[in-house]
Write an enzyme that holds these catalytic residues in place. Structure first.
Site, PDB file in Angstrom:
ATOM      1  N   THR A  58       0.924  -1.025   0.124  1.00  0.00           N
ATOM      2  CA  THR A  58       0.026   0.054   0.080  1.00  0.00           C
ATOM      3  C   THR A  58       0.943   1.379   0.054  1.00  0.00           C
ATOM      4  OG1 THR A  58      -0.136   0.235   2.295  1.00  0.00           O
ATOM      5  CG2 THR A  58      -1.586  -1.169   1.478  1.00  0.00           C
ATOM      6  N   CYS A  59       0.212   2.501   0.205  1.00  0.00           N
ATOM      7  CA  CYS A  59       1.218   3.629  -0.062  1.00  0.00           C
ATOM      8  C   CYS A  59       1.991   3.857   1.364  1.00  0.00           C
ATOM      9  CB  CYS A  59       0.354   4.702  -0.041  1.00  0.00           C
ATOM     10  SG  CYS A  59      -0.860   5.017   0.723  1.00  0.00           S
ATOM     11  N   ASN A  60       1.547   2.886   2.402  1.00  0.00           N
ATOM     12  CA  ASN A  60       2.207   3.163   3.577  1.00  0.00           C
ATOM     13  C   ASN A  60       3.137   2.092   3.854  1.00  0.00           C
ATOM     14  OD1 ASN A  60       1.504   5.736   4.495  1.00  0.00           O
ATOM     15  ND2 ASN A  60      -0.418   4.898   5.048  1.00  0.00           N
ATOM     16  N   GLN A 128      -7.722  -3.044   1.234  1.00  0.00           N
ATOM     17  CA  GLN A 128      -6.253  -3.510   0.680  1.00  0.00           C
ATOM     18  C   GLN A 128      -5.870  -4.763   1.235  1.00  0.00           C
ATOM     19  OE1 GLN A 128      -4.497   0.207   2.358  1.00  0.00           O
ATOM     20  NE2 GLN A 128      -4.860   1.212   0.552  1.00  0.00           N
ATOM     21  N   GLY A 197      -5.462  12.511 -11.286  1.00  0.00           N
ATOM     22  CA  GLY A 197      -5.478  11.393 -10.802  1.00  0.00           C
ATOM     23  C   GLY A 197      -6.236  11.319  -9.816  1.00  0.00           C
ATOM     24  N   GLY A 199      -7.369   8.558  -6.326  1.00  0.00           N
ATOM     25  CA  GLY A 199      -7.511   7.063  -5.653  1.00  0.00           C
ATOM     26  C   GLY A 199      -8.530   7.303  -4.634  1.00  0.00           C
TER      27      GLY A 199
END
Lengths: 354, 286
Positions: A58-60, A128, A197, A199
């Protein structure tokens, strides 16, 4: 790989890097694209002797859960990763963490429940983890052990949301962005937003701003069809992505969350836009990992640049008040994880931990 | 002239005490990280303003003119003008924190002028001081200082908000400050207003001094015109968008500090020349 070979002593482990251990600058270098995740699965299958594995990206965080031979340890695993081009194994040893045995199960339970998230108690991580699990099943790298742990983890996460106060009193990123926008512009009714963009978090943020009166919304996406769909959904207009630099001087707020691997908006580009809108502040929200906006942009006068970490830090500002709730939830999840671990160990020659 | 057996300094002192009370009240709530009650803050400032107005009024009656003859009176008049402006623009523009900062400025400047007894010296009234032109000129000039005082405060608030947003500070004072856009607009309006009032003041002064050249006090003229020029240049730079908002705010604070400093040469010069042509002596004050 074998979800197929479950015989003999095995070690359940986790190697990861997350927002808890690495700054955004490091995480964005470790972030993998969808294609690269596919390559990683292929690499793990071809080049390692893992019995099962699951990648959560994930982004983290990037976390690799695996089931390996009992004698294998972190050095062995990092050595296995040495030849995978898209990941620097050094970064794992420098900024990462290694867990094994029951610690791994506990971590997965906490993760699914949102206890390890940047915004404690958020629910996006649940989806996620589910998505990662579905991909693992598709790639046939998830075997009976990880399957059982994940299923139990999902149940535990649902239980935690229903029976503890973990999600209560949470401030959404959208509301944080609205508060910041108000500190800059006051009334938001006449503010214009450019959405580059989109998300899940970006969409949430745009909707929060719309609910506070923002009307002038422009959506830019690499796929003009997608931009048009998004624009229709949120009541804005769509433009081709290449138009962004030209339209930026007319905007007050820009939210970016593209999947680009490097900066799209440089200091030079933003400085040029500012010259065409002197005396007007510009609020930039960069929700992408890797980031879309060069960090130096934040030093320009009149520009207020916030990234995902900044918004999460504000969102967690009231965490101290919820410390007791978090501890109660963590203990309950650990109890469930320990029980599962015991049952796994009693079901015959299954995983152990170091 | 006494009012309920209190002299004018007592009323002025009471006014300053109430400003101090409003500032301490606001500060206490800020330390507790809560919003203060706007009505109580406004009431304290309003009561302080009423008491200070009464004090200045009594002194004006005693002198038979606007009390602007020594540093004490000038500072008090600047404070009074600034508070009056806050009472007009603070609630109208929902700038609740402006009350906190205004009361702070009023408390500091007001208390300083009260405690330095040497500032409240007796002075002779010059012949020119009896002219309505000169009184209007002086009152408008000092009133413009009050406007510049509030401008310095809103500029300070702008810099605080800008710092909080740039450095990502989310607690304490920062979330309750007015927005960057609102503060910038307020700064521009106040600058325009201040320059306009000071221009009228200089114009009124010029009408009188043209026909009374012997009354012209060079230090006073030079400092006031220099200040007017500095604020006018700032206004022009801001209008042609050649000055970033942060530099603009910093300049406004710097110029107000200079404006306060110029009160001394203006007063000293005024005192020296008035003593040479006395027409009336104010009552001695210790």
């Amino acid at each position: 790989m074998s979800g197929k070979e479950n015989g003999g002593g095995s070690k359940l482990f986790l190697q990861g890097v997350s927002h808890q251990t690495a700054p955004l600058e490091v995480r964005e270098k470790l972030a993998l694209s969808g294609e690269q995740i596919g390559s990683l699965y292929q690499y793990l299958e071809d080049s390692t002797s893992l019995k099962e594995c699951l990648v959560i990206n994930t982004c983290n965080r990037i976390e690799i859960f695996g089931l390996a031979g009992e004698s294998h340890d972190q050095d062995w695993f990092l050595h296995q990763l040495d030849n995978f081009n898209h990941l620097e194994s050094d970064w794992f040893s420098k900024f990462g963490y290694w867990k094994s045995g029951v610690e791994t199960v506990r971590h997965l339970f906490e993760l699914a429940a949102g206890l390890d998230s940047q915004r404690i108690g958020e629910t996006e991580i649940f989806g996620q983890v589910k998505g990662s699990y579905a991909l693992g099943v598709e790639k046939k790298t998830v075997g009976p052990v990880l399957h059982k742990i994940l299923q139990k983890g999902f149940h535990a996460a649902k239980w935690a949301r229903t029976n503890t106060a973990i999600s209560r009193g949470q401030v959404s990123l959208g509301n944080v962005a609205v508060d910041l926008a108000r500190r800059i512009f006051g009334n938001l009714k006449s503010s214009s937003i450019l959405v580059a963009g989109m998300g899940e978090v970006g969409e949430m943020t745009v909707k929060a701003l719309i609910s506070r009166g923002v009307k002038n919304i422009t959506v830019a996406n690499r796929s003009s069809e997608k931009a048009l769909d998004l624009a229709t959904e949120i009541g804005g207009r769509a433009i081709p992505f290449a138009e962004c630099p030209n339209i930026l001087p007319e905007m007050d707020i820009m939210i970016t969350s593209t999947a680009a691997r490097k900066w799209i908006f440089t200091r030079k580009m933003i400085a040029k836009a500012l010259k065409r809108r002197p005396h007007k502040p510009l609020f930039l929200i960069d929700l992408a990992v890797p980031r879309d906006i060069e960090s130096e942009v934040g030093k320009l006068p009149g520009v207020y640049l916030y990234n995902l970490d900044d918004l999460s830090a504000i969102s967690n500002a009231n965490l101290k008040l919820r410390k007791d709730d978090v501890e109660i939830c963590r203990k309950a999840l650990w109890k469930k994880a320990d029980r599962l671990w015991e049952s796994l160990n009693h079901s015959g020659g299954q995983p152990r931990g170091g | 002239m006494n009012f309920f057996d209190f002299d004018e300094r007592t009323f002025i002192g009471l006014g300053i005490t109430l400003y101090c009370g409003a500032f301490v009240y606001g500060l206490t709530w800020l330390i507790k990280k809560r919003k203060h009650r706007k009505l109580l803050m406004l009431s304290l400032v309003l009561a302080g303003f009423a008491s200070q107005t009464l004090g200045l009024f009594i002194r004006g009656i005693e002198l038979g003119r606007c009390p602007l003859g020594n540093p004490f009176e000038k500072v008090q008049f600047v404070v009074w003008s600034a508070v009056m402006l806050y009472l007009f623009i603070g609630p109208a523009f929902r700038m609740s924190l402006l009350g906190f900062f205004s009361s702070g400025l009023a408390a500091i400047l007001g208390a300083t002028s009260l405690f330095i007894t040497g500032w409240d010296v007796s002075y002779h009234r010059a012949a020119s001081a009896t002219s309505g032109w000169v009184e209007t000129h002086a009152a408008l000039a000092v009133f413009s200082y009050g406007i510049f005082g509030i401008l310095a405060l809103t500029s300070f608030m702008y810099l605080l908000q800008n710092y909080g947003l740039k450095k990502k500070r989310f607690t304490g004072l920062f979330p309750i400050l007015p927005s960057i856009v609102q503060l910038d607009q307020m700064n521009r309006r106040l600058l325009l207003m201040g320059v306009a009032v000071l221009t009228v003041s200089l114009g009124v002064g010029a009408v009188y001094f043209r026909s009374h050249l012997s009354d012209v006090q060079s230090a006073k003229i030079v400092t006031t015109v220099a200040l007017w020029l500095a604020y006018t240049i700032l206004l022009l730079l801001q209008r042609v968008k050649r000055l970033a908002a942060k530099k603009f705010a910093l300049s406004c604070i710097l110029l107000f500090v200079l404006a306060l400093i110029t009160l001394w040469p203006v007063t000293i010069s005024g005192r020296g020349e008035t003593e040479s042509t006395p027409t009336q002596l104010t009552p001695d004050r210790d």
